[in-house]
Write a protein that holds these residues in place. Structure first.
Motif, PDB file in Angstrom:
ATOM      1  N   UNK A  25       0.858  -1.172   0.000  1.00 49.24           N
ATOM      2  CA  UNK A  25       0.000   0.000   0.000  1.00 49.24           C
ATOM      3  C   UNK A  25       0.897   1.225   0.000  1.00 49.24           C
ATOM      4  N   UNK A  26       0.891   1.934  -1.099  1.00 49.33           N
ATOM      5  CA  UNK A  26       1.706   3.160  -1.174  1.00 49.33           C
ATOM      6  C   UNK A  26       0.888   4.231  -1.889  1.00 49.33           C
ATOM      7  N   UNK A  27       1.491   5.376  -2.045  1.00 44.61           N
ATOM      8  CA  UNK A  27       0.855   6.426  -2.846  1.00 44.61           C
ATOM      9  C   UNK A  27       0.007   7.374  -2.030  1.00 44.61           C
ATOM     10  N   UNK A  28      -0.777   8.146  -2.726  1.00 38.57           N
ATOM     11  CA  UNK A  28      -1.561   9.223  -2.103  1.00 38.57           C
ATOM     12  C   UNK A  28      -2.750   8.688  -1.304  1.00 38.57           C
ATOM     13  N   UNK A  29      -3.073   9.443  -0.294  1.00 39.31           N
ATOM     14  CA  UNK A  29      -4.307   9.153   0.445  1.00 39.31           C
ATOM     15  C   UNK A  29      -5.405   9.980  -0.223  1.00 39.31           C
ATOM     16  N   UNK A  30      -6.486   9.313  -0.584  1.00 41.51           N
ATOM     17  CA  UNK A  30      -7.524  10.010  -1.348  1.00 41.51           C
ATOM     18  C   UNK A  30      -8.042  11.240  -0.614  1.00 41.51           C
ATOM     19  N   UNK A  31      -8.314  12.279  -1.365  1.00 44.04           N
ATOM     20  CA  UNK A  31      -8.859  13.528  -0.851  1.00 44.04           C
ATOM     21  C   UNK A  31      -7.966  14.215   0.164  1.00 44.04           C
TER      22      UNK A  31
END
Ligand SMILES: NC(=O)CC(=O)C(=O)O
Length: 635
Positions: A25-31
């Motif tokens: 699990x990587x990357x941007x956190x939504x919103x």
């Protein structure tokens, strides 16, 4: 205000779990404007260690909650699940993601609620209450009502949720379907993440918060899972089984292949919730910095204040807070009503939490035994029934009056034994220990110092004798042409009232004729008993007349559970027992009743039912003790 929500969330997110997933699990956190890794790093290094020590402070550790509040939306049938509230074990995801196909068979120790609070803590709570009462509270706190009690969160780790079977699903369905905003024409319970973008930010936020909460609960349950209940026993405290992380369970709940690809999104929603709550704490910091964190222990209160201030300082340093200022921008009527809807939905969801069944009940088995003239057969048969009771999850097995001997004064001297050294006692003790069950040993003729008694023994799951009741009121009656019986020809009466404790409740004991005397039951109620058990052998005359009436009357007067356990009827015996073993609830309803043959019936003692009855019909508080004293009256 307490920091529970964020405490809970941060504990879930703390490092470790990620490495257990079979997916990255990587990357941007939504919103939000922040990456998963940034949150992990910040949390693991700065927030989690602080929260771990904060939760040990009394102010956070003791949580006041009303476990008996009624579910406002439906009759909660999970209220009293068999044995403990628990989370059902689940096999696989169904179509509707985040929902398991669950078996009803309970994991036996899951969900046991430990309400143990030390005496010194109880004294402290009185001080806290006095302090709270002296504050100017501008709103009604959820824990204000009279039935609220403190629970020690350390003794009730997050593995306990109270969710069970269909009710657990119903709760989530109601939350998602009726209390979440939804894009049009989406009818599934859980909204696919790709469809969320069709909604405005505010509605997405709402959904992510709920989904994040759901994810945190599921992570926690997988982190503290009942791996084996080998060493646990029925009435022992929670935690005797082997608890630990269940990676398979975690993956079943979140891995893409089991969740139509949605699991990772749910975890992202948990990160989102984390950020939102961190932001809320920072926004409330001006207030939180002034809070006293009062528990009455000045030294610890000062430490708590210091720790909170330090925590807030660190939280403020975080650079990627959720930006709530972009929400609810519209000043139109629509914008305002959206905010109000938000508020209402959150309130509803808090109330739905009262629909999470909380198990405060246990099962008792009433063994209506066929008693013969052969003592070893009687004992043997009784123990077999105790085993059946145990197999059916009963925690207490109750045998009938005179279960090892025929009922009759001429039999008593021959069948009498010493307690606890006699053969019947030895068998009961061994059986209770082997099966790890409480046994209320009906009654047996007892001999001591040349006197005979009609005596009930009670055995705990370790096989220890924990109570002994000698029939206090001897059965001496004469109904011409019907029945004449004179127990006092052979027996001496007992002179002691008898109660025993289990970790669920206190129980009072009487034997047969004792049930006719309301004073005894009344004392048991005053002593705090929740159940009174009466092994008893009414007959074909008094049985139809009074048996049910008396048990219902004792339950009705005292608003507690009452069990009457009779031998089965044997028309070849001298004394024809009425049978009809009976289990009555605090509203005096017969919940279970046998006919006259040999059988077991079961009753569920639901402690919440006692509280509810006493609250609805408060006779125990309305007694006119000022006018009941007849010594002032001329009779
Ligand atoms: N057998 C009893 O002790 C009592 C009974 O049969 C009755 O009260 O009736």
């Amino acid at each position: 205000m307490k920091l529970y929500v964020v405490l809970i969330i941060t504990c879930f997110v703390n490092g470790g779990y990620k490495s257990n997933f079979l997916f990255e699990l990587t990357g941007k956190i939504n919103d939000c404007s922040c990456d998963i890794d940034v949150v992990d790093e910040f949390n693991n290094a700065k927030i989690y260690p602080r929260i771990s020590s904060l939760v040990l402070k009394d102010f956070f550790r003791f949580y006041k909650v009303n476990l008996r509040r009624e579910c406002p939306f439906w009759k909660d049938s999970s209220h009293c699940g068999i044995r403990y509230c628990q989370v059902e074990s689940c096999n696989e995801y169904t179509e509707a993601a985040q929902e398991f196909d669950c078996e009803e068979t309970p994991h036996q120790d899951l969900g046991y609620l430990n309400t143990t609070i030390s005496v010194s803590s109880l004294e402290d709570f009185a001080l806290w209450q006095a302090y709270d009462d002296a504050q100017d509270l501008f709103c009604r706190l959820p824990d204000e009502d009279g039935d609220a009690q403190y629970v020690d969160l350390r003794l009730n780790p997050e593995r306990y949720t109270g969710f069970k079977g269909k009710n657990a699903h119903r709760i989530w369905h109601v939350i998602y379907k009726e209390n979440c905003f939804r894009p049009e024409n989406i009818y599934e319970v859980y909204i696919r993440s790709s469809k969320l973008t069709g909604m405005c930010l505010e509605k997405r936020v709402f959904y992510r918060v709920i989904s994040g909460l759901h994810a945190s609960i599921n992570i926690h349950l997988s982190a503290k899972y009942l791996l084996s209940d080998k060493n646990s026993n029925l009435l022992s405290q929670c935690g005797t089984g082997l608890w630990g992380p269940n990676i398979e369970e975690l993956n079943r709940k979140f891995a893409p292949e089991f969740t139509n690809g949605e699991g990772p999104q749910w975890i992202r929603n948990l990160y989102f919730l984390y950020l939102l709550e961190l932001r809320a704490l920072v926004k409330a910091s001006a207030y939180l910095e002034q809070e006293e964190y009062y528990t009455g222990n000045e030294k610890e209160d000062a430490e708590t204040r210091k720790a909170i201030n330090n925590f807030l300082m660190i939280a403020k340093e975080f650079q990627f807070h959720f930006n709530e200022s972009v929400m609810f921008q519209e000043t139109t009527l629509d914008g305002k009503s959206l905010k109000e809807e938000f508020r209402q939905h959150f309130r509803n969801i808090s109330s739905i939490m009262d629909c999470v069944g909380c198990d405060k009940c246990f099962k008792v088995a009433l063994i209506q035994l066929n008693v013969t003239a052969d003592k070893p057969t009687n004992i043997d048969r009784a123990l077999k029934y105790v085993q059946t009771a145990k197999e059916n999850s009963a925690e207490i097995a109750i045998l009938p009056e005179c279960f090892n001997s025929p009922y009759g004064t001429k039999f008593f001297p021959k069948y009498a034994e010493k307690i606890p050294s006699g053969e019947t006692c030895r068998c009961l003790s061994e059986c209770a220990k082997k099966l790890s069950i409480y046994i209320v040993g009906g009654s047996i003729p007892e001999i001591e110092s040349g006197r005979l008694y009609n005596t009930c023994t009670v055995w705990d799951p370790q096989g220890k004798l924990i109570a002994k009741h000698r029939k206090m009121h001897l059965f001496d009656i004469d109904i011409p042409g019907k029945i004449t019986f004179k127990e006092s020809d052979a027996l001496s009466p007992g002179n002691d009232i008898t109660t025993f404790e289990t970790d669920k409740c206190k129980i009072g004991v009487g034997i047969c004729y004792d049930v006719r005397f309301p004073e005894l039951a009344n004392i048991y109620r005053k002593l705090g008993c929740s159940l009174i058990v009466y092994p008893g052998a009414f007959n074909m005359t008094t049985g139809p007349l009074h048996w049910e009436l008396l048990f219902r009357a004792r339950a009705c007067d005292n608003q507690l559970f009452v069990a009457g356990v009779s031998p089965a009827r044997d028309l070849t015996a001298d004394y024809h027992a009425w049978g009809h073993s009976i289990f009555v609830n605090p509203v005096a309803q017969v919940e279970a009743q046998a006919e006259h043959e040999e059988t077991i019936i079961y009753g569920i003692v639901d402690l919440a039912k006692i509280a509810e009855t006493r609250q609805n019909i408060p006779i125990l508080k309305q007694r006119r003790t000022d006018v009941y004293d007849i010594s002032h009256h001329h009779l």
